[in-house]
Design an enzyme around this catalytic site. Structure first.
Site, PDB file in Angstrom:
ATOM      1  N   TYR A   1       2.334 -13.249 -51.728  1.00 38.79           N
ATOM      2  CA  TYR A   1       3.702 -13.304 -52.774  1.00 38.79           C
ATOM      3  C   TYR A   1       3.172 -13.557 -54.970  1.00 38.79           C
ATOM      4  O   TYR A   1       4.498 -13.229 -55.482  1.00 38.79           O
ATOM      5  CB  TYR A   1       3.520 -15.431 -53.002  1.00 38.79           C
ATOM      6  CG  TYR A   1       3.971 -16.412 -52.988  1.00 38.79           C
ATOM      7  CD1 TYR A   1       5.509 -16.207 -53.656  1.00 38.79           C
ATOM      8  CD2 TYR A   1       4.382 -16.341 -54.446  1.00 38.79           C
ATOM      9  CE1 TYR A   1       6.590 -16.912 -54.584  1.00 38.79           C
ATOM     10  CE2 TYR A   1       4.605 -17.763 -54.760  1.00 38.79           C
ATOM     11  CZ  TYR A   1       5.556 -17.661 -55.265  1.00 38.79           C
ATOM     12  OH  TYR A   1       6.618 -19.335 -55.421  1.00 38.79           O
TER      13      TYR A   1
ATOM     14  N   LYS B   1       5.874 -11.473 -56.641  1.00 42.91           N
ATOM     15  CA  LYS B   1       6.749 -12.504 -58.468  1.00 42.91           C
ATOM     16  C   LYS B   1       6.381 -11.563 -58.996  1.00 42.91           C
ATOM     17  O   LYS B   1       6.550 -11.177 -60.477  1.00 42.91           O
ATOM     18  CB  LYS B   1       6.228 -13.742 -57.761  1.00 42.91           C
ATOM     19  CG  LYS B   1       6.690 -14.170 -57.368  1.00 42.91           C
ATOM     20  CD  LYS B   1       8.443 -14.619 -57.308  1.00 42.91           C
ATOM     21  CE  LYS B   1       8.744 -16.044 -56.807  1.00 42.91           C
ATOM     22  NZ  LYS B   1      10.489 -16.387 -56.484  1.00 42.91           N
TER      23      LYS B   1
HETATM   24  N1  NAD Z   1       7.818 -25.288 -56.088  1.00 46.27           N
HETATM   25  C1  NAD Z   1       7.308 -24.522 -57.241  1.00 46.27           C
HETATM   26  O1  NAD Z   1       6.114 -24.729 -57.989  1.00 46.27           O
HETATM   27  C2  NAD Z   1       7.824 -22.875 -57.826  1.00 46.27           C
HETATM   28  C3  NAD Z   1       6.945 -22.776 -58.813  1.00 46.27           C
HETATM   29  C4  NAD Z   1       7.181 -21.236 -59.041  1.00 46.27           C
HETATM   30  C5  NAD Z   1       8.215 -20.142 -58.181  1.00 46.27           C
HETATM   31  N2  NAD Z   1       8.654 -20.716 -57.270  1.00 46.27           N
HETATM   32  C6  NAD Z   1      10.116 -19.972 -56.901  1.00 46.27           C
HETATM   33  O2  NAD Z   1      11.640 -20.452 -57.287  1.00 46.27           O
HETATM   34  C7  NAD Z   1      12.096 -20.455 -56.012  1.00 46.27           C
HETATM   35  C8  NAD Z   1      12.650 -21.814 -55.595  1.00 46.27           C
HETATM   36  O3  NAD Z   1      11.649 -23.047 -55.117  1.00 46.27           O
HETATM   37  P1  NAD Z   1      11.892 -24.477 -54.116  1.00 46.27           P
HETATM   38  O4  NAD Z   1      10.156 -24.736 -54.665  1.00 46.27           O
HETATM   39  O5  NAD Z   1      12.742 -25.162 -54.907  1.00 46.27           O
HETATM   40  O6  NAD Z   1      11.675 -24.436 -53.091  1.00 46.27           O
HETATM   41  P2  NAD Z   1      12.611 -25.036 -51.988  1.00 46.27           P
HETATM   42  O7  NAD Z   1      12.433 -24.894 -50.666  1.00 46.27           O
HETATM   43  O8  NAD Z   1      12.716 -26.089 -51.987  1.00 46.27           O
HETATM   44  O9  NAD Z   1      14.042 -24.401 -52.048  1.00 46.27           O
HETATM   45  C9  NAD Z   1      14.424 -23.131 -52.139  1.00 46.27           C
HETATM   46  C10 NAD Z   1      15.360 -22.796 -50.980  1.00 46.27           C
HETATM   47  O10 NAD Z   1      15.607 -21.312 -50.664  1.00 46.27           O
HETATM   48  C11 NAD Z   1      16.501 -21.036 -49.674  1.00 46.27           C
HETATM   49  N3  NAD Z   1      15.609 -20.686 -48.823  1.00 46.27           N
HETATM   50  C12 NAD Z   1      14.661 -19.827 -48.674  1.00 46.27           C
HETATM   51  N4  NAD Z   1      14.786 -18.641 -48.094  1.00 46.27           N
HETATM   52  C13 NAD Z   1      15.750 -17.828 -48.350  1.00 46.27           C
HETATM   53  C14 NAD Z   1      16.716 -17.238 -47.411  1.00 46.27           C
HETATM   54  N5  NAD Z   1      15.892 -15.584 -46.989  1.00 46.27           N
HETATM   55  N6  NAD Z   1      17.554 -16.946 -48.012  1.00 46.27           N
HETATM   56  C15 NAD Z   1      18.251 -18.107 -48.682  1.00 46.27           C
HETATM   57  N7  NAD Z   1      17.780 -19.170 -48.697  1.00 46.27           N
HETATM   58  C16 NAD Z   1      16.278 -19.043 -48.340  1.00 46.27           C
HETATM   59  C17 NAD Z   1      15.441 -22.903 -48.188  1.00 46.27           C
HETATM   60  O11 NAD Z   1      16.591 -22.378 -46.959  1.00 46.27           O
HETATM   61  C18 NAD Z   1      15.054 -23.310 -49.485  1.00 46.27           C
HETATM   62  O12 NAD Z   1      16.830 -24.646 -49.653  1.00 46.27           O
HETATM   63  C19 NAD Z   1      11.397 -20.359 -55.010  1.00 46.27           C
HETATM   64  O13 NAD Z   1      11.576 -18.158 -54.922  1.00 46.27           O
HETATM   65  C20 NAD Z   1       9.751 -19.751 -55.632  1.00 46.27           C
HETATM   66  O14 NAD Z   1       9.046 -19.264 -55.036  1.00 46.27           O
HETATM   67  C21 NAD Z   1       8.253 -21.923 -57.213  1.00 46.27           C
END
Ligand code: NAD
Length: 276
Positions: free
Chosen positions: A165, A169
């Site tokens: 990851y 990223k």
């Molecule tokens: N939550 C955090 O603390 C955090 C921190 C840094 C980065 N991020 C990034 O933010 C983004 C969103 O994460 P989140 O926390 O909202 O997660 P989440 O799991 O709440 O939401 C992510 C959504 O993406 C969808 N998804 C996953 N794989 C997919 C695919 N192959 N095709 C289409 N849809 C897909 C899932 O079904 C889900 O609805 C991600 O890229 C994650 O890496 C999150």
């Protein structure tokens, strides 16, 4: 005054979490939105919410990792709404382990969803962006378009247990910087927003403690979530004193989509409550 009236946005992974709030925020400011998610039901419910509030939205469901997804995603915006102004590459998940226990499958899956899929989506938009910019320049206009790639502090600082990851990223930040240079001439701003701890199912579930969330990827159940004690320790290190909300995360993405950021490109905006 809504700042995105007349604009069209595509937001991957916008059925839940941060992506959902991004879709709602952009739509609330007047953009028509193409909502994507792996899972159809949450995507449809976001569309219903936007439409019920008087906005415009359609779904384009399926995995961003499908080979033809980029073309389908961009094509949906052009077919349904006749233009494309904003691309948010947000879809993704974590599949953690220490490096000696990390399989090739685990490494490749995370690189695929966080780097290769955004690459294919952006490549699919390239001809449209170039041709639009050319005809706008011929007409003496400067029309800015926006790409926001969702990154993480793990990609900026590294994180133990997240070799795949963190690498993915960091790679999306490299893609951001390269495309900012390629697409500046087309007036496309390309930026990354790197989140710290944002409270979604990726971080709130308590893996291994009975109530963790799983994500179904091609029939495989992948556990996501952070151990409760680790979560407390992380929050104690955040100057603002807590994790961010999905609404706060969406607010930072919105800043990269409005005209006030037209001269900001090739940047990685860290959104971590003061913790880099
Ligand atoms: N939550 C955090 O603390 C955090 C921190 C840094 C980065 N991020 C990034 O933010 C983004 C969103 O994460 P989140 O926390 O909202 O997660 P989440 O799991 O709440 O939401 C992510 C959504 O993406 C969808 N998804 C996953 N794989 C997919 C695919 N192959 N095709 C289409 N849809 C897909 C899932 O079904 C889900 O609805 C991600 O890229 C994650 O890496 C999150």
């Amino acid at each position: 005054m809504s700042k995105l009236v007349g604009k069209v946005a595509i937001v991957s992974g916008s059925g839940r979490g941060i992506g959902r709030e991004i879709a709602l925020k952009l739509a609330g400011e007047g953009a028509a939105v193409v909502v994507n998610d792996l899972d159809a039901e949450p995507a449809q419910s976001v569309v219903a919410e936007i439409v019920a509030a008087g906005g415009k939205a359609v779904t384009c469901t399926g995995s961003v990792t499908e080979a033809d997804f980029g073309t389908r995603f961009v094509g949906t915006a052009l077919k349904e709404f006749g233009r494309l102004d904003i691309i948010v590459n947000n879809a993704g998940y974590t599949w953690d382990n220490v490096i000696q226990k990390m399989s090739d499958e685990q490494w490749n899956a995370i690189m695929d969803v966080h780097v290769s899929a955004p690459f294919r989506i952006l490549r699919a938009a390239a001809d449209y962006f170039r041709e639009s910019a050319k005809s706008e320049a011929d007409a003496g206009q400067e029309v800015f378009r926006k790409v926001v790639n969702i990154s993480s502090v793990s990609g900026v600082m590294g994180n133990a247990g997240q070799a795949n990851y963190s690498a993915a990223k960091a790679a999306i930040n490299g893609l951001t910087k390269a495309l900012a240079k390629e697409w500046g001439r087309y007036k496309v701003n390309v930026n990354s927003v790197a989140f710290g701890l944002i409270k979604t199912r990726l971080t709130e579930a308590v893996a291994g403690e009975g109530n963790s969330s799983t994500i179904d990827i091609a029939g495989q159940e992948i556990k996501v979530g952070v151990n409760a004690q680790l979560m407390k320790n992380i929050e104690a290190m955040i100057p603002i004193g807590r994790g961010g909300t999905p609404e706060e995360a969406a607010g930072a993405v919105y800043l990269m989509c409005i005209p006030e950021s037209n001269y900001v490109t090739g940047q990685v905006l860290v959104v971590g409550g003061g913790r880099p």
